[in-house]
Design a protein around this motif. Structure first.
Motif, PDB file in Angstrom:
ATOM      1  N   UNK A 178       9.103  71.838  38.655  1.00  0.00           N
ATOM      2  CA  UNK A 178       8.708  71.121  37.446  1.00  0.00           C
ATOM      3  C   UNK A 178       7.353  70.471  37.649  1.00  0.00           C
ATOM      4  N   UNK A 179       6.423  70.795  36.787  1.00  0.00           N
ATOM      5  CA  UNK A 179       5.107  70.181  36.810  1.00  0.00           C
ATOM      6  C   UNK A 179       4.951  69.376  35.530  1.00  0.00           C
ATOM      7  N   UNK A 180       4.794  68.055  35.626  1.00  0.00           N
ATOM      8  CA  UNK A 180       4.686  67.230  34.431  1.00  0.00           C
ATOM      9  C   UNK A 180       3.590  67.730  33.492  1.00  0.00           C
ATOM     10  N   UNK A 181       3.889  67.761  32.226  1.00  0.00           N
ATOM     11  CA  UNK A 181       2.917  68.132  31.199  1.00  0.00           C
ATOM     12  C   UNK A 181       2.868  66.973  30.224  1.00  0.00           C
ATOM     13  N   UNK A 182       2.005  66.021  30.491  1.00  0.00           N
ATOM     14  CA  UNK A 182       2.061  64.696  29.881  1.00  0.00           C
ATOM     15  C   UNK A 182       1.788  64.710  28.382  1.00  0.00           C
ATOM     16  N   UNK A 183       2.741  65.241  27.625  1.00  0.00           N
ATOM     17  CA  UNK A 183       2.645  65.238  26.173  1.00  0.00           C
ATOM     18  C   UNK A 183       3.604  64.198  25.606  1.00  0.00           C
ATOM     19  N   UNK A 184       3.840  64.248  24.295  1.00  0.00           N
ATOM     20  CA  UNK A 184       4.668  63.241  23.653  1.00  0.00           C
ATOM     21  C   UNK A 184       6.092  63.199  24.182  1.00  0.00           C
ATOM     22  N   UNK A 185       6.712  64.365  24.365  1.00  0.00           N
ATOM     23  CA  UNK A 185       8.079  64.404  24.861  1.00  0.00           C
ATOM     24  C   UNK A 185       8.166  63.848  26.283  1.00  0.00           C
ATOM     25  N   UNK A 192      19.342  54.853  47.265  1.00  0.00           N
ATOM     26  CA  UNK A 192      19.372  55.863  46.214  1.00  0.00           C
ATOM     27  C   UNK A 192      18.105  56.696  46.176  1.00  0.00           C
ATOM     28  N   UNK A 193      16.958  56.036  46.271  1.00  0.00           N
ATOM     29  CA  UNK A 193      15.685  56.757  46.261  1.00  0.00           C
ATOM     30  C   UNK A 193      15.586  57.694  47.460  1.00  0.00           C
ATOM     31  N   UNK A 194      15.958  57.192  48.639  1.00  0.00           N
ATOM     32  CA  UNK A 194      15.910  58.020  49.848  1.00  0.00           C
ATOM     33  C   UNK A 194      16.837  59.226  49.728  1.00  0.00           C
ATOM     34  N   UNK A 195      18.027  59.019  49.148  1.00  0.00           N
ATOM     35  CA  UNK A 195      18.989  60.114  48.985  1.00  0.00           C
ATOM     36  C   UNK A 195      18.452  61.172  48.025  1.00  0.00           C
ATOM     37  N   UNK A 196      17.849  60.732  46.925  1.00  0.00           N
ATOM     38  CA  UNK A 196      17.312  61.689  45.948  1.00  0.00           C
ATOM     39  C   UNK A 196      16.163  62.482  46.551  1.00  0.00           C
ATOM     40  N   UNK A 197      15.273  61.793  47.247  1.00  0.00           N
ATOM     41  CA  UNK A 197      14.133  62.480  47.846  1.00  0.00           C
ATOM     42  C   UNK A 197      14.574  63.438  48.948  1.00  0.00           C
ATOM     43  N   UNK A 198      15.584  63.033  49.717  1.00  0.00           N
ATOM     44  CA  UNK A 198      16.104  63.912  50.760  1.00  0.00           C
ATOM     45  C   UNK A 198      16.742  65.153  50.154  1.00  0.00           C
ATOM     46  N   UNK A 199      17.460  64.963  49.056  1.00  0.00           N
ATOM     47  CA  UNK A 199      18.100  66.094  48.383  1.00  0.00           C
ATOM     48  C   UNK A 199      17.055  67.051  47.822  1.00  0.00           C
ATOM     49  N   UNK A 200      15.993  66.507  47.226  1.00  0.00           N
ATOM     50  CA  UNK A 200      14.921  67.357  46.696  1.00  0.00           C
ATOM     51  C   UNK A 200      14.269  68.175  47.801  1.00  0.00           C
ATOM     52  N   UNK A 201      14.078  67.523  48.956  1.00  0.00           N
ATOM     53  CA  UNK A 201      13.452  68.213  50.073  1.00  0.00           C
ATOM     54  C   UNK A 201      14.374  69.271  50.678  1.00  0.00           C
ATOM     55  N   UNK A 202      15.650  68.936  50.819  1.00  0.00           N
ATOM     56  CA  UNK A 202      16.598  69.860  51.439  1.00  0.00           C
ATOM     57  C   UNK A 202      16.859  71.082  50.571  1.00  0.00           C
ATOM     58  N   UNK A 203      16.930  70.868  49.272  1.00  0.00           N
ATOM     59  CA  UNK A 203      17.200  71.976  48.364  1.00  0.00           C
ATOM     60  C   UNK A 203      15.998  72.901  48.215  1.00  0.00           C
ATOM     61  N   UNK A 204      14.843  72.385  48.637  1.00  0.00           N
ATOM     62  CA  UNK A 204      13.645  73.203  48.538  1.00  0.00           C
ATOM     63  C   UNK A 204      13.233  73.477  47.102  1.00  0.00           C
ATOM     64  N   UNK A 205      13.671  72.630  46.188  1.00  0.00           N
ATOM     65  CA  UNK A 205      13.358  72.819  44.782  1.00  0.00           C
ATOM     66  C   UNK A 205      12.980  71.480  44.178  1.00  0.00           C
ATOM     67  N   UNK A 206      12.013  71.512  43.266  1.00  0.00           N
ATOM     68  CA  UNK A 206      11.600  70.289  42.587  1.00  0.00           C
ATOM     69  C   UNK A 206      11.771  70.507  41.089  1.00  0.00           C
ATOM     70  N   UNK A 207      12.998  70.717  40.675  1.00  0.00           N
ATOM     71  CA  UNK A 207      13.280  71.015  39.282  1.00  0.00           C
ATOM     72  C   UNK A 207      13.206  69.797  38.394  1.00  0.00           C
ATOM     73  N   UNK A 208      13.329  70.049  37.096  1.00  0.00           N
ATOM     74  CA  UNK A 208      13.153  68.998  36.103  1.00  0.00           C
ATOM     75  C   UNK A 208      14.222  67.917  36.221  1.00  0.00           C
ATOM     76  N   UNK A 209      15.481  68.317  36.492  1.00  0.00           N
ATOM     77  CA  UNK A 209      16.557  67.325  36.580  1.00  0.00           C
ATOM     78  C   UNK A 209      16.329  66.373  37.748  1.00  0.00           C
TER      79      UNK A 209
END
Length: 248
Positions: free
Chosen positions: A123-130, A170-187
């Motif tokens: 996911x790459x932010x596209x800083x529009x209205x939404x 919580x922040x550390x857990x989320x960042x660790x999960x993002x790194x471990x999954x090897x994916x940076x999806x929108x969710x």
């Protein structure tokens, strides 16, 4: 409402987002506590500031990443005021407000699914209205969670540090999960934003308690500026390139 230049998510981005979360939370508290402005007046002022930012950003050729981070601070301050209005003025419960904001956030993210790369799920932010609406809802949810937990564990002198500790984990857990999954999806991106907003609210309150609200705001703003100037390891991406991304 789309900005020309936005930063790519990475270590620098998330560190800046965490610092901006503290600063924006303090900035949002300054509006009622120091400026003595009502919620409606404060939100109107922030909306005008955001609109002015867009006008100036459009007038500047090439665009600068600075506009993105100023917008983040404005939206973060607005989120603080929305959360405070829901609890202090509308007299809604923390749980009820969090549920409503979660549902709105889920709906907004569902509408934004086509921003993921179909090839890598990045996911790459596209800083529009939404995007900015979703950022506002994520910031409001993080603030409600932080304030709700801060009041759930006895007096705020005890509850806020406990909530801040929980947010840190919580922040550390989320960042660790993002790194471990090897994916940076929108969710995972928006879950990380909510967690950081939660953390920034509590830690910002702690800083304001020890430094005073104006001093904490100035200190975190200076910290954000230094961080962005020193850590320039990832170039900003021009938002126009977002239109070329394949749709999921």
């Amino acid at each position: 409402m789309q900005l020309k230049v936005i930063p790519q998510p990475g270590l620098r981005y998330w560190l800046a987002m965490a610092t901006a979360s503290m600063c924006g939370a303090n900035l949002g508290d300054i509006i009622p506590d120091v400026l003595n402005m009502k919620a409606a007046a404060g939100l109107s002022m922030l909306a005008m500031m955001f609109a002015l930012l867009l006008v100036v950003e459009r007038a500047v050729s090439g665009g600068f990443e600075l506009f993105y981070w100023i917008a983040i601070l404005i939206v973060r301050a607005a989120a603080t005021n929305i959360a405070d209005y829901a609890i202090d003025v509308a007299r809604l419960t923390y749980t009820g407000t969090a549920v409503v904001l979660t549902l709105i956030l889920i709906a907004a993210v569902a509408l934004d699914r086509d921003r993921e790369k179909s090839t890598a799920g990045s996911f790459l932010p596209s800083a529009d209205g939404l995007y900015w609406f979703t950022m506002l809802m994520a910031g409001s949810l993080g603030t409600v969670i932080a304030d709700g937990l801060g009041h759930a564990f006895g007096p705020v002198q005890t509850g806020v540090p406990i909530s801040a500790s929980m947010a840190t984990l919580g922040v550390l857990a989320v960042m660790a999960a993002r790194s471990r999954l090897g994916s940076a999806g929108i969710a995972s991106y928006w879950i990380a934003v909510v967690a950081i907003r939660w953390w920034g609210t509590n830690v910002g309150d702690i800083c304001a308690y020890f430094l005073s609200l104006p001093a904490s705001t100035a200190t975190t703003a200076a910290g954000l500026t230094v961080l962005l100037l020193v850590l320039r390891t990832r170039p900003a991406r021009r938002n126009a390139s977002a239109s070329s991304l394949p749709r999921a």
